[in-house]
Structure formats: structure tokens, C-alpha cells
Design a protein around this motif. Structure first.
Motif, PDB file in Angstrom:
ATOM      1  N   GLN A   1       7.835   3.740 -21.779  1.00  0.00           N
ATOM      2  CA  GLN A   1       6.966   3.219 -20.724  1.00  0.00           C
ATOM      3  C   GLN A   1       7.666   2.107 -19.938  1.00  0.00           C
ATOM      4  N   VAL A   2       7.571   2.196 -18.620  1.00  0.00           N
ATOM      5  CA  VAL A   2       8.169   1.207 -17.733  1.00  0.00           C
ATOM      6  C   VAL A   2       7.097   0.725 -16.753  1.00  0.00           C
ATOM      7  N   LYS A   3       6.953  -0.575 -16.656  1.00  0.00           N
ATOM      8  CA  LYS A   3       6.013  -1.156 -15.719  1.00  0.00           C
ATOM      9  C   LYS A   3       6.609  -1.142 -14.316  1.00  0.00           C
ATOM     10  N   VAL A   4       5.760  -0.884 -13.325  1.00  0.00           N
ATOM     11  CA  VAL A   4       6.225  -0.814 -11.941  1.00  0.00           C
ATOM     12  C   VAL A   4       6.681  -2.191 -11.473  1.00  0.00           C
ATOM     13  N   HIS A   5       7.873  -2.264 -10.928  1.00  0.00           N
ATOM     14  CA  HIS A   5       8.468  -3.505 -10.426  1.00  0.00           C
ATOM     15  C   HIS A   5       7.633  -4.063  -9.271  1.00  0.00           C
ATOM     16  N   LYS A   6       7.615  -5.366  -9.137  1.00  0.00           N
ATOM     17  CA  LYS A   6       6.817  -6.007  -8.083  1.00  0.00           C
ATOM     18  C   LYS A   6       7.306  -5.628  -6.687  1.00  0.00           C
ATOM     19  N   ASP A   7       8.561  -5.219  -6.559  1.00  0.00           N
ATOM     20  CA  ASP A   7       9.099  -4.834  -5.258  1.00  0.00           C
ATOM     21  C   ASP A   7       9.154  -3.324  -5.070  1.00  0.00           C
ATOM     22  N   PHE A   8       8.367  -2.591  -5.841  1.00  0.00           N
ATOM     23  CA  PHE A   8       8.280  -1.141  -5.685  1.00  0.00           C
ATOM     24  C   PHE A   8       7.372  -0.807  -4.509  1.00  0.00           C
ATOM     25  N   ARG A   9       7.835   0.093  -3.653  1.00  0.00           N
ATOM     26  CA  ARG A   9       7.035   0.579  -2.524  1.00  0.00           C
ATOM     27  C   ARG A   9       7.103   2.096  -2.529  1.00  0.00           C
ATOM     28  N   PHE A  10       5.955   2.743  -2.294  1.00  0.00           N
ATOM     29  CA  PHE A  10       5.894   4.201  -2.360  1.00  0.00           C
ATOM     30  C   PHE A  10       5.412   4.775  -1.037  1.00  0.00           C
ATOM     31  N   ALA A  11       6.174   5.747  -0.533  1.00  0.00           N
ATOM     32  CA  ALA A  11       5.791   6.473   0.677  1.00  0.00           C
ATOM     33  C   ALA A  11       5.983   7.960   0.451  1.00  0.00           C
TER      34      ALA A  11
ATOM     35  N   GLN B   1       0.837  -1.190   0.000  1.00  0.00           N
ATOM     36  CA  GLN B   1       0.000   0.000   0.000  1.00  0.00           C
ATOM     37  C   GLN B   1       0.879   1.249   0.000  1.00  0.00           C
ATOM     38  N   ASN B   2       0.400   2.274  -0.668  1.00  0.00           N
ATOM     39  CA  ASN B   2       1.089   3.565  -0.661  1.00  0.00           C
ATOM     40  C   ASN B   2       0.783   4.246   0.666  1.00  0.00           C
ATOM     41  N   VAL B   3       1.802   4.766   1.315  1.00  0.00           N
ATOM     42  CA  VAL B   3       1.604   5.298   2.656  1.00  0.00           C
ATOM     43  C   VAL B   3       2.032   6.750   2.736  1.00  0.00           C
ATOM     44  N   MET B   4       1.237   7.535   3.459  1.00  0.00           N
ATOM     45  CA  MET B   4       1.561   8.929   3.728  1.00  0.00           C
ATOM     46  C   MET B   4       1.744   9.097   5.230  1.00  0.00           C
ATOM     47  N   LEU B   5       2.910   9.600   5.625  1.00  0.00           N
ATOM     48  CA  LEU B   5       3.181   9.894   7.028  1.00  0.00           C
ATOM     49  C   LEU B   5       2.937  11.377   7.255  1.00  0.00           C
ATOM     50  N   VAL B   6       1.991  11.697   8.109  1.00  0.00           N
ATOM     51  CA  VAL B   6       1.663  13.097   8.389  1.00  0.00           C
ATOM     52  C   VAL B   6       2.065  13.425   9.820  1.00  0.00           C
TER      53      VAL B   6
ATOM     54  N   ALA C   1      12.389   6.804   9.250  1.00  0.00           N
ATOM     55  CA  ALA C   1      11.614   5.596   9.508  1.00  0.00           C
ATOM     56  C   ALA C   1      11.365   4.810   8.225  1.00  0.00           C
ATOM     57  N   VAL C   2      11.093   5.516   7.127  1.00  0.00           N
ATOM     58  CA  VAL C   2      10.888   4.830   5.845  1.00  0.00           C
ATOM     59  C   VAL C   2      12.180   4.133   5.423  1.00  0.00           C
ATOM     60  N   SER C   3      13.323   4.785   5.631  1.00  0.00           N
ATOM     61  CA  SER C   3      14.604   4.159   5.270  1.00  0.00           C
ATOM     62  C   SER C   3      14.856   2.912   6.111  1.00  0.00           C
ATOM     63  N   GLN C   4      14.443   2.931   7.368  1.00  0.00           N
ATOM     64  CA  GLN C   4      14.598   1.749   8.226  1.00  0.00           C
ATOM     65  C   GLN C   4      13.704   0.602   7.744  1.00  0.00           C
ATOM     66  N   CYS C   5      12.518   0.938   7.241  1.00  0.00           N
ATOM     67  CA  CYS C   5      11.631  -0.101   6.708  1.00  0.00           C
ATOM     68  C   CYS C   5      12.225  -0.711   5.438  1.00  0.00           C
ATOM     69  N   ALA C   6      12.849   0.109   4.613  1.00  0.00           N
ATOM     70  CA  ALA C   6      13.527  -0.422   3.425  1.00  0.00           C
ATOM     71  C   ALA C   6      14.603  -1.410   3.844  1.00  0.00           C
ATOM     72  N   GLU C   7      15.328  -1.081   4.905  1.00  0.00           N
ATOM     73  CA  GLU C   7      16.349  -1.981   5.436  1.00  0.00           C
ATOM     74  C   GLU C   7      15.724  -3.298   5.886  1.00  0.00           C
ATOM     75  N   ALA C   8      14.595  -3.201   6.603  1.00  0.00           N
ATOM     76  CA  ALA C   8      13.932  -4.410   7.092  1.00  0.00           C
ATOM     77  C   ALA C   8      13.393  -5.267   5.956  1.00  0.00           C
ATOM     78  N   LEU C   9      12.924  -4.620   4.895  1.00  0.00           N
ATOM     79  CA  LEU C   9      12.381  -5.340   3.743  1.00  0.00           C
ATOM     80  C   LEU C   9      13.472  -5.785   2.769  1.00  0.00           C
ATOM     81  N   LYS C  10      14.721  -5.391   3.078  1.00  0.00           N
ATOM     82  CA  LYS C  10      15.871  -5.735   2.233  1.00  0.00           C
ATOM     83  C   LYS C  10      15.694  -5.199   0.811  1.00  0.00           C
ATOM     84  N   LEU C  11      15.245  -3.934   0.750  1.00  0.00           N
ATOM     85  CA  LEU C  11      15.045  -3.269  -0.535  1.00  0.00           C
ATOM     86  C   LEU C  11      15.872  -1.984  -0.579  1.00  0.00           C
ATOM     87  N   PRO C  12      16.296  -1.574  -1.771  1.00  0.00           N
ATOM     88  CA  PRO C  12      17.004  -0.293  -1.884  1.00  0.00           C
ATOM     89  C   PRO C  12      16.119   0.859  -1.429  1.00  0.00           C
TER      90      PRO C  12
END
Length: 253
Positions: free
Chosen positions: A125-135, A27-32, A42-53
Motif C-alpha cells: 500500500q502506498v499513500k498518494v503524494h501531496k503533489d499528485f495530480r490526476f487527469a 481536483q481530478n480533471v477530465m478533458l473531453v 495541454a496537461v504536460s504544459q500544466c505539469a511544466e507550469a506547476l513544476k511537477l513531473p
């Protein structure tokens, strides 16, 4: 996910587990939340936990389409943007201060999140990668400027509807952990007291956990507490309350 959280290095915000679980669902997440509450970190720490760039882009009224999508250079090659890398290779990307972005940037974001693909210059045109996460992060809820954040824009309902929104709070226990010397505890108490003073009077000013960090480091190098207070807190506040905040300072130093 609790195991993933424990493997993250450094201090952790109390809502980090919630953020990680939301991102794990794609899910796309907005931190307010207010400035200085560690949203981007915090988002960078989640990327670390998910083992994603991890990638980050700061938005402003001057942010251009090229800043997001990259551009073609004079030799016909493509100058890569962080968004291209996240979309094409997978990764967590955070757009900082989305409520400060211009309308053209929001159109690109809305198109990306709704279509599952995006057109880049030269590449096409580029299709969104399956491991794409948006915040994204924001200081407001997307309904326009308020008394505290006057330079914020309204975000259209179609864009807001694509986000799961987390009310990102100041983590009092995390802020306490910033103080690594018992002699600096009065500084933390001072920061919290001034913040409470501003909140109860609805004064348009921010005293974030950054003030705790700045004061901690300046006191460590031997600067006088009053000078540190003036530089890290008082000079950022309206002049008509300086007498009041000086009185708060005198309670602790």
C-alpha cells in the motif's frame, strides 16, 4: 497562474489557464474533446507550469492491471509503472482515452481517486503524494459509444462523479498559428471548410488540427496539394462524400 502560463514554452491552447487552475486545486480533471485537439499536450504544459513531473498512460480495451500498477519480476523485484512514480513521488499523470478502457481499469482508477492510497505489487500500500495530480482525456462524456466514436465504453457514474469535466474545444487561433507560411493559408481554410461540411451534415468523421499540421509539413517538402489532400484528409472520409470534398478542395487549389 497567468504568470505560470506565460512561462510555458510553445503554443498555448485558449483553455490552458482553466486547466491549470483546476489542477492547482488538486481536483481530478477530465478533458473531453475530439481527437487531435491537444488535450494530452495541454496537461504536460500544466505539469511544466506547476513544476511537477509529467507521466502519461494510454488506455485501451487491452490495458491490463499490470500496465497500471507495475508487476513483480522473476527475482522478486518490482517493475515500476508511471502511476507508481506519480503516486509515490508526486507529479501530474494523464490517462489517455479513459472511455476506451475496460471495466477492470476503471475499478483501479475509482479506487485510487476515492481512497487516497493504492496497493502495488511487491511494494504494498502506498499513500498518494501531496503533489499528485490526476487527469484523463476522452472523446465522449462517458455515456458510451456515439456515432463518431463507436469504440467507446460507458463509464460508471461513481467514477464520473470524481472528475471536473472540461469541454475541450478546437482552438481556432492556435490552429492558425500552426501555419507559418502565408502561402499555406489556403490549406488551413480548406481544413476548416471540410470540417464545417462534416459538422453541418453530422457525418461520422474527424478532421482535426492534426490535418492542418500534416498538410503543412507535407506541402513544405514539395508534395502536390491534391496528393496531400488525399493522404491527409480525403482517404480518411467515407467514400460517398469524396465528390463533395473534392469540390471543396477545388475552391482553394
Amino acid at each position: 497562474f497567468n504568470g505560470a502560463i506565460t512561462q510555458i514554452k510553445g503554443l498555448k491552447h485558449k483553455q490552458l489557464d482553466i486547466l491549470l487552475k483546476v489542477l492547482s486545486t488538486k481536483q481530478n480533471v477530465m478533458l473531453v474533446g475530439s481527437a487531435g485537439t491537444g488535450k494530452t499536450h495541454a496537461v504536460s504544459q500544466c505539469a511544466e507550469a506547476l513544476k511537477l513531473p509529467f507521466h502519461a498512460i494510454s488506455l485501451s480495451p487491452q490495458t491490463t492491471k499490470s500496465d497500471l500498477l507495475g508487476y513483480g519480476n522473476a527475482t522478486g523485484g518490482y517493475v515500476v509503472s508511471p502511476l507508481f512514480k506519480a503516486v509515490s513521488e508526486g507529479g501530474v499523470i494523464v490517462f489517455d482515452e479513459i472511455d476506451a478502457a475496460n471495466a477492470g481499469v476503471l475499478v483501479i482508477i475509482n479506487s485510487l481517486l476515492s481512497n487516497g492510497f493504492i496497493d502495488f505489487p511487491v511494494i504494498g500500500q502506498v499513500k498518494v503524494h501531496k503533489d499528485f495530480r490526476f487527469a484523463c482525456t476522452a472523446n465522449t462524456y462517458g455515456f458510451g459509444a456515439d456515432r463518431q466514436y463507436v469504440g467507446r465504453n460507458q463509464i460508471d457514474a461513481a467514477t464520473l462523479d470524481r472528475f471536473t469535466v472540461i469541454d475541450w474545444q478546437i482552438d481556432a487561433e492556435l490552429e492558425k498559428a500552426f501555419i507559418d507560411d502565408e502561402n499555406q493559408k489556403p490549406w488551413l481554410d480548406l481544413v476548416i471548410d471540410v470540417r464545417s461540411y462534416l459538422s453541418t451534415r453530422s457525418i461520422r468523421a474527424v478532421v482535426s488540427p492534426r490535418a492542418t499540421l500534416k498538410g503543412r509539413d507535407l506541402l513544405k517538402v514539395g508534395l502536390a496539394p491534391k496528393l496531400v489532400f488525399d493522404m491527409a484528409i480525403k482517404n480518411l472520409l467515407p467514400k460517398n462524400i469524396h465528390t463533395d470534398v473534392d469540390a471543396i478542395f477545388n475552391k482553394y487549389f
